[in-house]
Design a protein around this motif. Structure first.
Motif, PDB file in Angstrom:
ATOM      1  N   LYS A  84     -11.227  -5.027  -9.405  1.00 43.82           N
ATOM      2  CA  LYS A  84      -9.802  -4.696  -9.500  1.00 43.82           C
ATOM      3  C   LYS A  84      -9.100  -4.749  -8.140  1.00 43.82           C
ATOM      4  CE  LYS A  84     -10.371  -1.660 -13.501  1.00 43.82           C
ATOM      5  NZ  LYS A  84     -10.169  -0.285 -14.034  1.00 43.82           N
ATOM      6  N   LYS A  85      -9.881  -5.048  -7.091  1.00 44.29           N
ATOM      7  CA  LYS A  85      -9.359  -5.059  -5.723  1.00 44.29           C
ATOM      8  C   LYS A  85      -8.687  -3.728  -5.383  1.00 44.29           C
ATOM      9  CE  LYS A  85      -8.725 -10.071  -5.533  1.00 44.29           C
ATOM     10  NZ  LYS A  85      -7.785 -11.186  -5.262  1.00 44.29           N
ATOM     11  N   ASP A  86      -9.393  -2.665  -5.740  1.00 44.87           N
ATOM     12  CA  ASP A  86      -8.889  -1.310  -5.517  1.00 44.87           C
ATOM     13  C   ASP A  86      -9.813  -0.616  -4.521  1.00 44.87           C
ATOM     14  OD1 ASP A  86      -7.536   1.067  -5.685  1.00 44.87           O
ATOM     15  OD2 ASP A  86      -8.416   1.664  -7.612  1.00 44.87           O
ATOM     16  N   TYR A  87      -9.274  -0.230  -3.375  1.00 41.37           N
ATOM     17  CA  TYR A  87     -10.077   0.380  -2.324  1.00 41.37           C
ATOM     18  C   TYR A  87      -9.400   1.675  -1.881  1.00 41.37           C
ATOM     19  CZ  TYR A  87     -11.325  -4.552  -2.278  1.00 41.37           C
ATOM     20  OH  TYR A  87     -11.672  -5.821  -2.644  1.00 41.37           O
ATOM     21  N   LYS A  88     -10.171   2.766  -1.890  1.00 41.27           N
ATOM     22  CA  LYS A  88      -9.625   4.070  -1.527  1.00 41.27           C
ATOM     23  C   LYS A  88     -10.542   4.731  -0.504  1.00 41.27           C
ATOM     24  CE  LYS A  88      -7.675   4.802  -6.150  1.00 41.27           C
ATOM     25  NZ  LYS A  88      -7.712   5.671  -7.370  1.00 41.27           N
ATOM     26  N   PHE A  89      -9.941   5.262   0.543  1.00 44.94           N
ATOM     27  CA  PHE A  89     -10.669   5.999   1.559  1.00 44.94           C
ATOM     28  C   PHE A  89      -9.888   7.267   1.899  1.00 44.94           C
ATOM     29  CE2 PHE A  89     -13.640   2.601   2.362  1.00 44.94           C
ATOM     30  CZ  PHE A  89     -12.921   1.464   2.073  1.00 44.94           C
ATOM     31  N   GLY A  90     -10.582   8.346   2.123  1.00 47.19           N
ATOM     32  CA  GLY A  90      -9.882   9.585   2.424  1.00 47.19           C
ATOM     33  C   GLY A  90     -10.737  10.561   3.207  1.00 47.19           C
ATOM     34  N   ASP A 135     -21.002   2.365 -11.208  1.00 48.79           N
ATOM     35  CA  ASP A 135     -20.875   2.197 -12.654  1.00 48.79           C
ATOM     36  C   ASP A 135     -21.051   0.736 -13.055  1.00 48.79           C
ATOM     37  OD1 ASP A 135     -18.427   0.867 -12.272  1.00 48.79           O
ATOM     38  OD2 ASP A 135     -17.263   2.694 -12.551  1.00 48.79           O
ATOM     39  N   SER A 136     -21.070   0.515 -14.366  1.00 48.24           N
ATOM     40  CA  SER A 136     -21.335  -0.825 -14.901  1.00 48.24           C
ATOM     41  C   SER A 136     -20.190  -1.792 -14.629  1.00 48.24           C
ATOM     42  CB  SER A 136     -21.596  -0.742 -16.407  1.00 48.24           C
ATOM     43  OG  SER A 136     -20.518  -0.093 -17.066  1.00 48.24           O
ATOM     44  N   ASN A 137     -19.037  -1.311 -14.213  1.00 43.47           N
ATOM     45  CA  ASN A 137     -17.927  -2.184 -13.852  1.00 43.47           C
ATOM     46  C   ASN A 137     -17.979  -2.629 -12.394  1.00 43.47           C
ATOM     47  OD1 ASN A 137     -16.694  -2.010 -16.446  1.00 43.47           O
ATOM     48  ND2 ASN A 137     -15.895   0.013 -15.897  1.00 43.47           N
ATOM     49  N   GLY A 138     -18.976  -2.135 -11.661  1.00 45.29           N
ATOM     50  CA  GLY A 138     -19.128  -2.523 -10.263  1.00 45.29           C
ATOM     51  C   GLY A 138     -18.432  -1.614  -9.280  1.00 45.29           C
ATOM     52  N   ALA A 139     -17.827  -0.534  -9.738  1.00 45.88           N
ATOM     53  CA  ALA A 139     -17.157   0.399  -8.834  1.00 45.88           C
ATOM     54  C   ALA A 139     -18.190   1.302  -8.169  1.00 45.88           C
ATOM     55  CB  ALA A 139     -16.129   1.232  -9.587  1.00 45.88           C
ATOM     56  N   PRO A 143       0.825  -1.200   0.000  1.00 42.59           N
ATOM     57  CA  PRO A 143       0.000   0.000   0.000  1.00 42.59           C
ATOM     58  C   PRO A 143       0.864   1.258   0.000  1.00 42.59           C
ATOM     59  CG  PRO A 143      -0.752  -1.570   1.648  1.00 42.59           C
ATOM     60  CD  PRO A 143       0.570  -2.062   1.158  1.00 42.59           C
ATOM     61  N   MET A 144       0.419   2.232  -0.753  1.00 43.88           N
ATOM     62  CA  MET A 144       1.128   3.495  -0.832  1.00 43.88           C
ATOM     63  C   MET A 144       0.145   4.625  -0.572  1.00 43.88           C
ATOM     64  SD  MET A 144       3.576   2.919  -4.129  1.00 43.88           S
ATOM     65  CE  MET A 144       4.358   4.511  -3.870  1.00 43.88           C
ATOM     66  N   ALA A 145       0.616   5.699   0.030  1.00 41.77           N
ATOM     67  CA  ALA A 145      -0.237   6.846   0.332  1.00 41.77           C
ATOM     68  C   ALA A 145       0.431   8.115  -0.150  1.00 41.77           C
ATOM     69  CB  ALA A 145      -0.502   6.932   1.843  1.00 41.77           C
ATOM     70  N   THR A 146      -0.377   9.041  -0.615  1.00 39.06           N
ATOM     71  CA  THR A 146       0.127  10.354  -1.014  1.00 39.06           C
ATOM     72  C   THR A 146      -0.689  11.419  -0.302  1.00 39.06           C
ATOM     73  OG1 THR A 146      -1.353  10.443  -2.925  1.00 39.06           O
ATOM     74  CG2 THR A 146       0.849   9.534  -3.285  1.00 39.06           C
ATOM     75  N   TYR A 147      -0.056  12.541  -0.056  1.00 34.21           N
ATOM     76  CA  TYR A 147      -0.714  13.664   0.587  1.00 34.21           C
ATOM     77  C   TYR A 147      -0.572  14.883  -0.308  1.00 34.21           C
ATOM     78  CZ  TYR A 147      -0.563  10.617   4.656  1.00 34.21           C
ATOM     79  OH  TYR A 147      -0.722   9.555   5.500  1.00 34.21           O
ATOM     80  N   GLU A 148      -1.567  15.742  -0.243  1.00 34.66           N
ATOM     81  CA  GLU A 148      -1.616  16.912  -1.111  1.00 34.66           C
ATOM     82  C   GLU A 148      -1.698  18.175  -0.269  1.00 34.66           C
ATOM     83  OE1 GLU A 148      -4.162  17.132  -4.874  1.00 34.66           O
ATOM     84  OE2 GLU A 148      -5.267  18.440  -3.505  1.00 34.66           O
ATOM     85  N   PHE A 149      -0.911  19.167  -0.652  1.00 39.71           N
ATOM     86  CA  PHE A 149      -0.920  20.464   0.002  1.00 39.71           C
ATOM     87  C   PHE A 149      -1.257  21.516  -1.056  1.00 39.71           C
ATOM     88  CE2 PHE A 149       2.090  17.678   2.074  1.00 39.71           C
ATOM     89  CZ  PHE A 149       1.717  17.749   3.401  1.00 39.71           C
TER      90      PHE A 149
END
Length: 222
Positions: free
Chosen positions: A209-215, A180-184, A2-8
Motif C-alpha cells: 500500500k506504500k504506507d510507512y509510519k514511524f513514531g 501479517d499475510s498482507n506483507g505489513a 505527507p500529513m502528521a498528527t500529534y496527540e496530547f
C-alpha cells in the motif's frame, strides 16, 4: 502530501477510578472513564468526538465478575445494545456467547467463543453470525518471551488474513513485533529510562500500500 498528527493526553488514577483523555491536532478527542463500584461490579464509559458528522461515538459498559463467570452489558449511540457472557467450564476451559442489536441499521448478530489456557499457552476461538471466524494462539517460551499467531476469516466477504508476532522483555526494555499475510511489518520498542519514565519507538511498513509510519513518544507516570 505527507500529513502528521500529534496527540496530547492526560491520565488520572486512584484505587477505584481511572480517567483518560486524549486530543489530537486534527480536532478529534477521546475519553475513557472506569469506576469500580464494588470489587465485582464496575462501570465504563468511552467516547470519541470529531468534527465529522456521524463519526462521534459513545459507549457505556456495565461489567460484573462472578466466582467463575463474567458478564457485560453494553449501550451505545446509534441504538446499539449488546450483552456477553463467559463461563468457566473447567480450570482451563471457558465457553461464552454474545449478542448485539444495532437499531440504526436494523442489524443483529450472535457469536460464540471458547478459551483454553494452560501454563504455557492460550488458545481462543470465536465464530459469529456476521460471518467472522477468529482463531488466536499464544505460546509462552519463557518468563520473558512469547510468540503469538492469529487467523481471521470472513466467509461473507471471502476474505482471510493471518498474522504472527512476538513479545520479548529485557531488563530495561520491551520489544514487540508483528508481520501479517498482507506483507505489513510492525515493530515497537519501549525502554524504561527511569522509574515512571518510558521512551517508545514504533514503526509500521506496508510496501503493497506504500504506507510507512514511524513514531516516537514518552510516557511519564506508572
Amino acid at each position: 502530501m505527507p500529513m502528521a498528527t500529534y496527540e496530547f493526553g492526560a491520565n488520572w488514577l486512584d484505587t477505584r477510578t481511572m480517567l483518560i483523555g486524549r486530543i489530537l491536532t486534527d480536532g478529534r478527542m477521546t475519553g475513557r472513564i472506569k469506576h469500580d463500584i464494588t470489587e465485582d461490579l464496575s462501570v465504563k464509559f468511552q467516547t470519541q468526538l470529531t468534527n465529522e458528522a456521524g463519526y462521534s461515538q459513545g459507549m457505556l459498559d456495565l461489567d460484573y465478575k462472578g466466582t467463575d463467570w463474567n458478564a457485560q452489558l453494553k449501550v451505545g449511540n446509534s441504538q446499539f445494545y449488546g450483552i456477553n457472557y463467559l463461563q468457566s467450564v473447567t480450570d482451563n476451559l471457558a465457553l461464552g456467547g454474545e449478542a448485539f442489536w444495532l437499531g440504526s441499521q436494523r442489524k443483529s448478530g450472535v457469536g460464540f467463543a471458547a478459551r483454553h489456557q494452560s501454563e504455557q499457552c492460550i488458545a481462543t476461538c470465536q465464530v459469529a453470525t456476521t460471518g467472522l471466524l477468529s482463531l488466536t494462539y499464544l505460546h509462552k517460551l519463557s518468563d520473558k518471551a512469547a510468540l503469538v499467531s492469529e487467523m481471521m476469516w470472513n466467509w461473507n466477504a471471502r476474505d482471510a488474513s493471518a498474522s504472527f508476532g512476538y513479545d520479548y522483555i529485557l531488563r530495561q526494555c520491551r520489544l514487540r513485533g508483528r508481520i501479517d499475510s498482507n506483507g505489513a511489518v510492525a515493530a515497537y520498542l519501549e525502554e524504561r529510562l527511569n522509574v515512571g519514565v518510558n521512551f517508545i519507538l514504533s514503526a509500521e511498513v506496508d510496501h503493497s500500500k506504500k504506507d510507512y509510519k514511524f513514531g516516537f513518544g514518552m510516557t511519564v507516570g506508572e
